[in-house]
Scaffold this motif. Sequence first.
Motif, PDB file in Angstrom:
ATOM      1  N   UNK A 135       0.894  -1.160  -0.076  1.00 36.27           N
ATOM      2  CA  UNK A 135       0.047  -0.074   0.059  1.00 36.27           C
ATOM      3  C   UNK A 135       0.847   1.272   0.204  1.00 36.27           C
ATOM      4  N   UNK A 136       1.892   1.176   0.952  1.00 33.61           N
ATOM      5  CA  UNK A 136       2.632   2.467   0.712  1.00 33.61           C
ATOM      6  C   UNK A 136       3.564   2.495  -0.437  1.00 33.61           C
ATOM      7  N   UNK A 137       3.783   1.567  -1.213  1.00 35.72           N
ATOM      8  CA  UNK A 137       4.605   1.695  -2.499  1.00 35.72           C
ATOM      9  C   UNK A 137       3.316   2.227  -3.372  1.00 35.72           C
ATOM     10  N   UNK A 138       2.266   1.910  -3.354  1.00 35.34           N
ATOM     11  CA  UNK A 138       1.020   2.411  -4.244  1.00 35.34           C
ATOM     12  C   UNK A 138       0.757   3.770  -3.915  1.00 35.34           C
ATOM     13  N   UNK A 139       0.808   4.364  -2.812  1.00 36.84           N
ATOM     14  CA  UNK A 139       0.526   5.605  -2.511  1.00 36.84           C
ATOM     15  C   UNK A 139       1.843   6.491  -3.067  1.00 36.84           C
ATOM     16  N   UNK A 140       2.769   5.966  -2.623  1.00 33.80           N
ATOM     17  CA  UNK A 140       4.163   6.828  -3.322  1.00 33.80           C
ATOM     18  C   UNK A 140       4.126   6.967  -4.709  1.00 33.80           C
ATOM     19  N   UNK A 141       3.641   5.762  -5.598  1.00 37.04           N
ATOM     20  CA  UNK A 141       3.416   5.974  -6.860  1.00 37.04           C
ATOM     21  C   UNK A 141       2.336   7.060  -7.165  1.00 37.04           C
ATOM     22  N   UNK A 142       1.605   7.397  -6.417  1.00 36.94           N
ATOM     23  CA  UNK A 142       0.524   8.243  -6.615  1.00 36.94           C
ATOM     24  C   UNK A 142       0.974   9.651  -6.126  1.00 36.94           C
ATOM     25  N   UNK A 192      -8.613   1.146  -7.001  1.00 35.83           N
ATOM     26  CA  UNK A 192      -9.092   2.408  -7.568  1.00 35.83           C
ATOM     27  C   UNK A 192      -8.604   3.528  -7.641  1.00 35.83           C
ATOM     28  N   UNK A 193      -7.855   3.909  -6.669  1.00 40.30           N
ATOM     29  CA  UNK A 193      -6.952   5.000  -6.625  1.00 40.30           C
ATOM     30  C   UNK A 193      -6.005   5.171  -7.601  1.00 40.30           C
ATOM     31  N   UNK A 194      -6.297   5.797  -8.582  1.00 39.09           N
ATOM     32  CA  UNK A 194      -5.457   6.161  -9.605  1.00 39.09           C
ATOM     33  C   UNK A 194      -4.669   7.653  -9.716  1.00 39.09           C
ATOM     34  N   UNK A 195      -5.033   8.239  -8.550  1.00 42.74           N
ATOM     35  CA  UNK A 195      -4.531   9.467  -8.489  1.00 42.74           C
ATOM     36  C   UNK A 195      -4.818  10.008  -6.994  1.00 42.74           C
ATOM     37  N   UNK A 196      -4.189  11.275  -6.582  1.00 45.44           N
ATOM     38  CA  UNK A 196      -4.333  11.643  -4.992  1.00 45.44           C
ATOM     39  C   UNK A 196      -6.031  12.150  -4.902  1.00 45.44           C
TER      40      UNK A 196
END
Length: 434
Positions: A265-272, A390-394
Amino acid sequence: MEFFMKKASTAELDAFYPVREECRVEVPKTRFRLRAGKTLSARRWHAAFSEDGHLDIASVLRRIQRGGIHPAIKGVVWEFLLGCFDPSSTFDERNDLRQQRREMYVRLKAECNKMVPVIGSGKFITTPLVTDDGDPIDGAPNGARHDVSDKKVIQWKLFLHQIGLDVVRTDRTLVFYESETNQAKLWEILSVYAWMDNDIGYVQGMNDICSPIVILIENHADAFWCFERAMRKLRENFRCTSTSMGVQSQLATLSQVIRTIDPKLHQHLEELDGGEYLFAFRMLMVLFRREFSFVDSLYLWEVRMKLDLYFHPDWFQLMWAMEYNPNIFSSYETSSAGTTPPNASDKELKAFGKFERNNVKTGYTEQHGALSVFLVASVLETKNKQLLKNAKGLDDVVNILGDITGNLDARKACNEALKIHKKYLKLHLQNVKS
Protein backbone atom coordinates in the motif's frame (compact mmCIF):
# COMPACT_ATOMS: atom_id res chain seq x y z
CA MET A 1 -27.40 5.14 37.14
CA GLU A 2 -26.70 1.51 36.13
CA PHE A 3 -30.43 0.96 35.46
CA PHE A 4 -30.54 4.12 33.40
CA MET A 5 -27.58 2.97 31.35
CA LYS A 6 -29.37 -0.28 30.49
CA LYS A 7 -32.27 1.72 29.08
CA ALA A 8 -30.03 4.25 27.35
CA SER A 9 -27.93 1.57 25.66
CA THR A 10 -30.60 1.24 22.96
CA ALA A 11 -31.57 4.93 22.86
CA GLU A 12 -29.86 7.69 20.96
CA LEU A 13 -27.05 9.11 23.10
CA ASP A 14 -27.33 12.24 21.03
CA ALA A 15 -30.13 13.19 23.45
CA PHE A 16 -27.36 14.33 25.80
CA TYR A 17 -26.11 16.67 23.06
CA PRO A 18 -29.33 17.61 21.22
CA VAL A 19 -29.14 18.34 17.51
CA ARG A 20 -31.05 21.18 15.87
CA GLU A 21 -34.17 19.84 14.22
CA GLU A 22 -33.28 21.22 10.79
CA CYS A 23 -29.86 19.53 10.94
CA ARG A 24 -30.93 16.00 11.84
CA VAL A 25 -30.68 14.68 8.30
CA GLU A 26 -27.02 15.68 7.91
CA VAL A 27 -25.86 14.40 11.31
CA PRO A 28 -24.71 10.76 11.39
CA LYS A 29 -26.15 8.54 14.09
CA THR A 30 -23.88 7.70 16.97
CA ARG A 31 -22.54 4.17 17.05
CA PHE A 32 -21.43 4.38 20.67
CA ARG A 33 -23.73 2.93 23.32
CA LEU A 34 -23.67 3.08 27.09
CA ARG A 35 -22.99 -0.41 28.40
CA ALA A 36 -23.98 -1.34 31.95
CA GLY A 37 -21.06 -2.87 33.81
CA LYS A 38 -18.53 -1.48 31.32
CA THR A 39 -19.14 2.25 30.84
CA LEU A 40 -17.72 4.40 33.64
CA SER A 41 -20.84 5.52 35.53
CA ALA A 42 -21.15 8.24 38.18
CA ARG A 43 -21.42 5.57 40.87
CA ARG A 44 -18.22 3.82 39.75
CA TRP A 45 -16.44 7.15 39.41
CA HIS A 46 -17.25 8.29 42.95
CA ALA A 47 -16.37 4.85 44.33
CA ALA A 48 -12.88 5.18 42.80
CA PHE A 49 -11.94 7.89 45.33
CA SER A 50 -10.58 7.23 48.79
CA GLU A 51 -12.02 9.04 51.80
CA ASP A 52 -9.61 11.96 51.47
CA GLY A 53 -9.78 12.12 47.67
CA HIS A 54 -7.04 9.91 46.20
CA LEU A 55 -8.22 8.51 42.84
CA ASP A 56 -7.68 4.88 41.81
CA ILE A 57 -6.75 5.90 38.28
CA ALA A 58 -5.90 2.36 37.14
CA SER A 59 -9.44 1.08 37.73
CA VAL A 60 -10.90 4.16 36.03
CA LEU A 61 -8.73 3.68 32.95
CA ARG A 62 -9.72 0.03 32.62
CA ARG A 63 -13.42 0.88 32.65
CA ILE A 64 -13.03 3.77 30.20
CA GLN A 65 -11.28 1.50 27.74
CA ARG A 66 -14.06 -1.09 28.03
CA GLY A 67 -17.02 1.26 27.72
CA GLY A 68 -16.18 4.96 27.67
CA ILE A 69 -17.50 7.57 30.10
CA HIS A 70 -21.10 8.38 30.95
CA PRO A 71 -22.02 11.89 29.71
CA ALA A 72 -23.10 12.96 33.21
CA ILE A 73 -19.50 12.84 34.48
CA LYS A 74 -17.51 13.26 31.29
CA GLY A 75 -16.26 16.77 32.08
CA VAL A 76 -14.87 16.01 35.55
CA VAL A 77 -13.20 12.83 34.31
CA TRP A 78 -11.57 14.66 31.42
CA GLU A 79 -9.93 17.04 33.87
CA PHE A 80 -8.01 14.09 35.29
CA LEU A 81 -7.30 12.44 31.94
CA LEU A 82 -5.84 15.66 30.56
CA GLY A 83 -3.66 16.22 33.61
CA CYS A 84 -5.47 19.11 35.27
CA PHE A 85 -5.32 17.22 38.56
CA ASP A 86 -2.97 14.67 40.06
CA PRO A 87 -4.88 11.45 40.93
CA SER A 88 -2.79 11.17 44.11
CA SER A 89 -3.94 14.59 45.34
CA THR A 90 -6.65 15.08 47.98
CA PHE A 91 -10.03 16.80 47.67
CA ASP A 92 -8.70 19.81 49.60
CA GLU A 93 -5.56 20.08 47.46
CA ARG A 94 -7.62 20.02 44.26
CA ASN A 95 -10.06 22.61 45.59
CA ASP A 96 -7.15 24.93 46.41
CA LEU A 97 -5.60 24.42 42.98
CA ARG A 98 -8.91 24.98 41.21
CA GLN A 99 -9.39 28.26 43.10
CA GLN A 100 -5.88 29.42 42.19
CA ARG A 101 -6.51 28.67 38.53
CA ARG A 102 -9.86 30.45 38.56
CA GLU A 103 -8.21 33.55 39.99
CA MET A 104 -5.47 33.33 37.36
CA TYR A 105 -8.08 33.13 34.61
CA VAL A 106 -9.85 36.20 35.98
CA ARG A 107 -6.55 38.11 35.74
CA LEU A 108 -5.89 36.94 32.18
CA LYS A 109 -9.42 37.84 31.10
CA ALA A 110 -9.09 41.26 32.74
CA GLU A 111 -5.93 41.94 30.69
CA CYS A 112 -7.82 41.07 27.53
CA ASN A 113 -10.89 43.08 28.54
CA LYS A 114 -8.79 46.24 28.93
CA MET A 115 -7.74 45.91 25.29
CA VAL A 116 -11.07 44.64 23.92
CA PRO A 117 -14.09 45.21 26.25
CA VAL A 118 -16.16 42.62 24.36
CA ILE A 119 -14.12 39.94 26.15
CA GLY A 120 -16.27 38.58 28.99
CA SER A 121 -19.41 40.45 27.92
CA GLY A 122 -21.33 37.44 26.62
CA LYS A 123 -20.89 38.78 23.09
CA PHE A 124 -18.27 38.12 20.42
CA ILE A 125 -17.02 39.66 17.20
CA THR A 126 -16.69 38.46 13.60
CA THR A 127 -15.34 41.65 12.01
CA PRO A 128 -11.73 42.92 12.09
CA LEU A 129 -10.69 45.29 14.87
CA VAL A 130 -7.41 46.54 13.40
CA THR A 131 -5.51 46.63 10.13
CA ASP A 132 -2.37 44.54 9.62
CA ASP A 133 -0.40 47.63 10.72
CA GLY A 134 -2.37 47.85 13.96
CA ASP A 135 -4.47 50.89 13.06
CA PRO A 136 -7.98 50.73 14.59
CA ILE A 137 -10.79 50.17 12.11
CA ASP A 138 -13.55 52.77 12.34
CA GLY A 139 -16.52 51.55 14.37
CA ALA A 140 -14.76 48.45 15.69
CA PRO A 141 -14.97 47.81 19.49
CA ASN A 142 -11.25 48.22 20.09
CA GLY A 143 -11.30 49.58 23.59
CA ALA A 144 -8.19 51.39 24.82
CA ARG A 145 -5.69 52.43 22.15
CA HIS A 146 -2.30 50.81 22.20
CA ASP A 147 1.21 51.42 21.00
CA VAL A 148 1.25 50.23 17.36
CA SER A 149 4.77 48.97 17.99
CA ASP A 150 3.37 46.35 20.37
CA LYS A 151 3.34 43.49 17.87
CA LYS A 152 1.89 41.02 20.39
CA VAL A 153 -1.21 43.16 20.90
CA ILE A 154 -1.63 43.76 17.17
CA GLN A 155 -1.30 40.09 16.31
CA TRP A 156 -3.74 39.09 19.05
CA LYS A 157 -6.32 41.61 17.86
CA LEU A 158 -5.93 40.26 14.34
CA PHE A 159 -6.83 36.79 15.66
CA LEU A 160 -10.09 37.82 17.31
CA HIS A 161 -12.39 38.17 14.30
CA GLN A 162 -11.05 34.94 12.76
CA ILE A 163 -11.85 33.15 16.01
CA GLY A 164 -15.35 34.63 15.81
CA LEU A 165 -15.83 33.41 12.23
CA ASP A 166 -14.71 29.93 13.22
CA VAL A 167 -16.94 29.92 16.31
CA VAL A 168 -20.00 30.54 14.13
CA ARG A 169 -19.11 27.43 12.09
CA THR A 170 -18.23 25.22 15.06
CA ASP A 171 -20.59 22.29 15.74
CA ARG A 172 -23.38 24.39 14.22
CA THR A 173 -25.73 21.35 14.20
CA LEU A 174 -25.91 21.33 18.00
CA VAL A 175 -28.66 23.07 19.96
CA PHE A 176 -25.99 24.19 22.43
CA TYR A 177 -24.59 26.68 19.92
CA GLU A 178 -27.95 28.23 19.09
CA SER A 179 -27.20 30.35 22.16
CA GLU A 180 -25.04 33.42 21.53
CA THR A 181 -23.91 33.15 25.15
CA ASN A 182 -22.46 29.68 24.52
CA GLN A 183 -20.82 30.84 21.30
CA ALA A 184 -19.33 33.76 23.23
CA LYS A 185 -17.99 31.34 25.85
CA LEU A 186 -16.09 29.42 23.16
CA TRP A 187 -14.83 32.68 21.63
CA GLU A 188 -13.73 34.04 25.01
CA ILE A 189 -11.74 30.94 25.95
CA LEU A 190 -10.01 30.75 22.56
CA SER A 191 -9.28 34.51 22.67
CA VAL A 192 -7.79 34.44 26.16
CA TYR A 193 -5.74 31.37 25.23
CA ALA A 194 -4.41 33.13 22.12
CA TRP A 195 -3.27 36.01 24.36
CA MET A 196 -1.62 33.71 26.89
CA ASP A 197 0.11 31.44 24.35
CA ASN A 198 1.80 34.08 22.25
CA ASP A 199 3.96 31.45 20.55
CA ILE A 200 1.03 29.60 18.93
CA GLY A 201 -1.74 32.20 19.25
CA TYR A 202 -4.74 30.89 17.35
CA VAL A 203 -4.88 28.48 14.42
CA GLN A 204 -8.04 27.23 12.74
CA GLY A 205 -8.91 23.82 14.16
CA MET A 206 -8.30 24.78 17.77
CA ASN A 207 -12.02 25.63 17.90
CA ASP A 208 -12.82 21.96 17.16
CA ILE A 209 -10.64 20.84 20.06
CA CYS A 210 -12.05 23.43 22.48
CA SER A 211 -15.74 23.01 21.64
CA PRO A 212 -16.41 19.69 23.46
CA ILE A 213 -14.66 21.02 26.56
CA VAL A 214 -16.83 24.15 26.52
CA ILE A 215 -19.93 21.97 26.31
CA LEU A 216 -18.86 19.54 29.03
CA ILE A 217 -17.48 21.99 31.62
CA GLU A 218 -19.79 24.80 32.71
CA ASN A 219 -17.36 27.08 34.54
CA HIS A 220 -15.42 29.28 32.08
CA ALA A 221 -12.16 29.14 34.02
CA ASP A 222 -12.28 25.37 34.53
CA ALA A 223 -13.02 24.87 30.83
CA PHE A 224 -10.14 27.19 29.92
CA TRP A 225 -7.57 25.28 31.96
CA CYS A 226 -8.84 21.95 30.66
CA PHE A 227 -8.39 23.26 27.11
CA GLU A 228 -4.96 24.59 28.04
CA ARG A 229 -3.97 21.10 29.20
CA ALA A 230 -5.31 19.58 25.99
CA MET A 231 -3.25 22.08 24.01
CA ARG A 232 -0.10 21.08 25.86
CA LYS A 233 -0.55 17.70 24.21
CA LEU A 234 -1.67 19.05 20.85
CA ARG A 235 -0.13 22.49 20.37
CA GLU A 236 2.65 21.22 18.10
CA ASN A 237 -0.11 20.14 15.68
CA PHE A 238 -0.83 23.83 15.17
CA ARG A 239 2.71 25.13 14.84
CA CYS A 240 3.20 26.08 11.20
CA THR A 241 6.07 27.95 9.57
CA SER A 242 6.99 28.78 6.00
CA THR A 243 8.93 25.53 5.79
CA SER A 244 6.98 23.09 7.97
CA MET A 245 3.53 22.31 9.36
CA GLY A 246 2.60 21.16 12.82
CA VAL A 247 1.61 17.58 12.02
CA GLN A 248 4.50 16.94 9.64
CA SER A 249 6.32 14.76 12.16
CA GLN A 250 3.18 12.66 12.67
CA LEU A 251 2.74 12.31 8.92
CA ALA A 252 6.34 11.10 8.71
CA THR A 253 5.61 8.53 11.42
CA LEU A 254 2.45 7.45 9.59
CA SER A 255 4.52 6.93 6.46
CA GLN A 256 6.96 4.80 8.43
CA VAL A 257 4.15 2.76 9.99
CA ILE A 258 2.44 1.97 6.65
CA ARG A 259 5.80 1.23 5.01
CA THR A 260 6.46 -1.29 7.78
CA ILE A 261 3.09 -3.03 8.11
CA ASP A 262 1.81 -2.71 4.53
CA PRO A 263 4.68 -2.04 2.10
CA LYS A 264 2.48 -2.75 -0.94
CA LEU A 265 0.00 0.00 0.00
CA HIS A 266 2.82 2.39 0.85
CA GLN A 267 4.46 1.78 -2.52
CA HIS A 268 1.14 2.40 -4.29
CA LEU A 269 0.63 5.68 -2.45
CA GLU A 270 4.18 6.75 -3.28
CA GLU A 271 3.53 6.04 -6.97
CA LEU A 272 0.50 8.34 -6.72
CA ASP A 273 2.80 11.02 -5.23
CA GLY A 274 1.08 10.57 -1.86
CA GLY A 275 4.02 9.20 0.09
CA GLU A 276 4.01 12.25 2.36
CA TYR A 277 0.44 11.35 3.45
CA LEU A 278 -0.81 14.93 3.28
CA PHE A 279 -4.33 13.57 2.73
CA ALA A 280 -4.32 12.61 6.43
CA PHE A 281 -3.51 16.16 7.56
CA ARG A 282 -7.01 17.02 8.84
CA MET A 283 -7.52 13.73 10.69
CA LEU A 284 -4.36 14.28 12.72
CA MET A 285 -4.77 18.04 13.11
CA VAL A 286 -8.13 17.95 14.90
CA LEU A 287 -8.23 14.32 16.08
CA PHE A 288 -10.97 12.98 13.79
CA ARG A 289 -13.55 15.59 14.79
CA ARG A 290 -14.78 15.73 11.18
CA GLU A 291 -14.70 11.98 10.52
CA PHE A 292 -16.90 10.93 13.45
CA SER A 293 -20.13 12.08 15.03
CA PHE A 294 -19.86 14.28 18.12
CA VAL A 295 -20.47 11.41 20.55
CA ASP A 296 -18.11 9.03 18.77
CA SER A 297 -15.33 11.60 18.50
CA LEU A 298 -15.48 12.17 22.24
CA TYR A 299 -15.31 8.44 22.88
CA LEU A 300 -12.26 8.28 20.65
CA TRP A 301 -10.58 11.13 22.49
CA GLU A 302 -11.24 9.42 25.82
CA VAL A 303 -9.46 6.30 24.63
CA ARG A 304 -6.54 8.41 23.52
CA MET A 305 -6.51 10.13 26.90
CA LYS A 306 -6.33 6.70 28.47
CA LEU A 307 -3.55 5.58 26.15
CA ASP A 308 -1.05 8.41 27.02
CA LEU A 309 -14.07 13.81 15.85
CA TYR A 310 -19.96 15.95 13.40
CA PHE A 311 -19.73 16.31 17.26
CA HIS A 312 -19.43 13.01 19.10
CA PRO A 313 -18.04 13.19 22.64
CA ASP A 314 -17.08 9.60 23.18
CA TRP A 315 -14.15 9.37 20.75
CA PHE A 316 -12.25 12.12 22.50
CA GLN A 317 -12.17 10.39 25.87
CA LEU A 318 -11.09 6.96 24.62
CA MET A 319 -7.85 8.05 22.94
CA TRP A 320 -6.50 10.03 25.89
CA ALA A 321 -7.30 7.28 28.35
CA MET A 322 -5.25 4.75 26.37
CA GLU A 323 -2.28 7.13 26.15
CA TYR A 324 -2.48 8.07 29.83
CA ASN A 325 0.91 8.27 31.53
CA PRO A 326 0.97 8.64 35.35
CA ASN A 327 3.78 11.19 34.99
CA ILE A 328 1.42 13.48 33.07
CA PHE A 329 0.53 15.76 35.99
CA SER A 330 4.06 16.54 37.18
CA SER A 331 5.22 17.10 33.60
CA TYR A 332 2.40 19.57 32.97
CA GLU A 333 3.04 21.49 36.15
CA THR A 334 6.77 21.76 35.49
CA SER A 335 6.49 22.17 31.71
CA SER A 336 8.98 19.34 31.27
CA ALA A 337 8.50 15.92 29.81
CA GLY A 338 7.53 13.18 32.23
CA THR A 339 9.79 10.17 32.31
CA THR A 340 9.06 6.52 32.78
CA PRO A 341 11.53 4.15 34.46
CA PRO A 342 12.81 1.65 31.85
CA ASN A 343 12.45 -1.12 34.43
CA ALA A 344 8.90 -0.29 35.52
CA SER A 345 7.26 -3.18 37.36
CA ASP A 346 4.04 -4.87 36.24
CA LYS A 347 2.26 -3.12 39.12
CA GLU A 348 3.56 0.29 38.00
CA LEU A 349 2.59 -0.43 34.40
CA LYS A 350 -1.06 -0.94 35.42
CA ALA A 351 -1.30 2.81 35.96
CA PHE A 352 -0.54 3.37 32.27
CA GLY A 353 -3.02 3.27 29.41
CA LYS A 354 -2.82 0.15 27.23
CA PHE A 355 -1.23 1.94 24.28
CA GLU A 356 1.40 3.67 26.41
CA ARG A 357 2.02 0.43 28.32
CA ASN A 358 2.97 -1.33 25.09
CA ASN A 359 5.43 1.46 24.29
CA VAL A 360 7.03 1.18 27.73
CA LYS A 361 7.31 -2.60 27.58
CA THR A 362 9.05 -2.55 24.20
CA GLY A 363 11.17 0.51 24.89
CA TYR A 364 9.63 2.35 21.91
CA THR A 365 10.18 6.06 22.43
CA GLU A 366 9.14 7.62 19.10
CA GLN A 367 7.85 11.01 20.18
CA HIS A 368 5.26 11.31 17.44
CA GLY A 369 3.92 7.74 17.51
CA ALA A 370 0.59 8.80 19.04
CA LEU A 371 -2.53 6.64 18.91
CA SER A 372 -4.02 9.04 16.35
CA VAL A 373 -1.30 8.01 13.88
CA PHE A 374 -2.26 4.36 14.28
CA LEU A 375 -5.93 5.26 13.96
CA VAL A 376 -5.20 6.78 10.55
CA ALA A 377 -3.25 3.64 9.72
CA SER A 378 -6.28 1.53 10.68
CA VAL A 379 -8.49 3.64 8.40
CA LEU A 380 -6.04 3.13 5.51
CA GLU A 381 -5.96 -0.60 6.16
CA THR A 382 -9.77 -0.85 6.09
CA LYS A 383 -9.66 0.87 2.69
CA ASN A 384 -6.63 -1.14 1.50
CA LYS A 385 -8.32 -3.07 -1.33
CA GLN A 386 -10.25 -0.06 -2.57
CA LEU A 387 -7.15 2.14 -2.56
CA LEU A 388 -5.05 -0.43 -4.41
CA LYS A 389 -7.75 -1.11 -7.00
CA ASN A 390 -9.44 2.23 -7.59
CA ALA A 391 -7.02 4.98 -6.60
CA LYS A 392 -5.38 6.25 -9.79
CA GLY A 393 -4.44 9.63 -8.34
CA LEU A 394 -4.46 11.62 -5.11
CA ASP A 395 -7.96 12.91 -5.78
CA ASP A 396 -9.16 9.30 -5.75
CA VAL A 397 -7.40 8.71 -2.41
CA VAL A 398 -9.10 11.78 -0.91
CA ASN A 399 -12.51 10.71 -2.25
CA ILE A 400 -12.17 7.14 -0.97
CA LEU A 401 -11.15 8.33 2.48
CA GLY A 402 -13.87 10.99 2.39
CA ASP A 403 -16.47 8.23 2.33
CA ILE A 404 -15.58 7.31 5.92
CA THR A 405 -17.08 10.54 7.34
CA GLY A 406 -19.85 9.53 9.72
CA ASN A 407 -19.47 5.85 8.83
CA LEU A 408 -16.68 4.76 11.15
CA ASP A 409 -17.17 2.73 14.30
CA ALA A 410 -15.00 4.31 16.99
CA ARG A 411 -14.59 1.18 19.08
CA LYS A 412 -13.64 -1.00 16.13
CA ALA A 413 -11.23 1.62 14.81
CA CYS A 414 -9.48 1.83 18.20
CA ASN A 415 -9.22 -1.95 18.46
CA GLU A 416 -7.72 -2.12 14.96
CA ALA A 417 -5.32 0.72 15.83
CA LEU A 418 -4.08 -1.24 18.84
CA LYS A 419 -3.53 -4.34 16.71
CA ILE A 420 -1.58 -2.32 14.15
CA HIS A 421 0.39 -0.66 16.95
CA LYS A 422 1.36 -4.04 18.38
CA LYS A 423 2.28 -5.39 14.93
CA TYR A 424 4.31 -2.31 14.13
CA LEU A 425 6.26 -2.44 17.40
CA LYS A 426 7.15 -6.07 16.73
CA LEU A 427 8.30 -5.44 13.16
CA HIS A 428 10.02 -2.19 14.11
CA LEU A 429 12.07 -3.88 16.81
CA GLN A 430 12.96 -6.72 14.44
CA ASN A 431 14.23 -4.19 11.90
CA VAL A 432 16.23 -2.34 14.55
CA LYS A 433 17.88 -5.55 15.76
CA SER A 434 18.71 -6.66 12.23
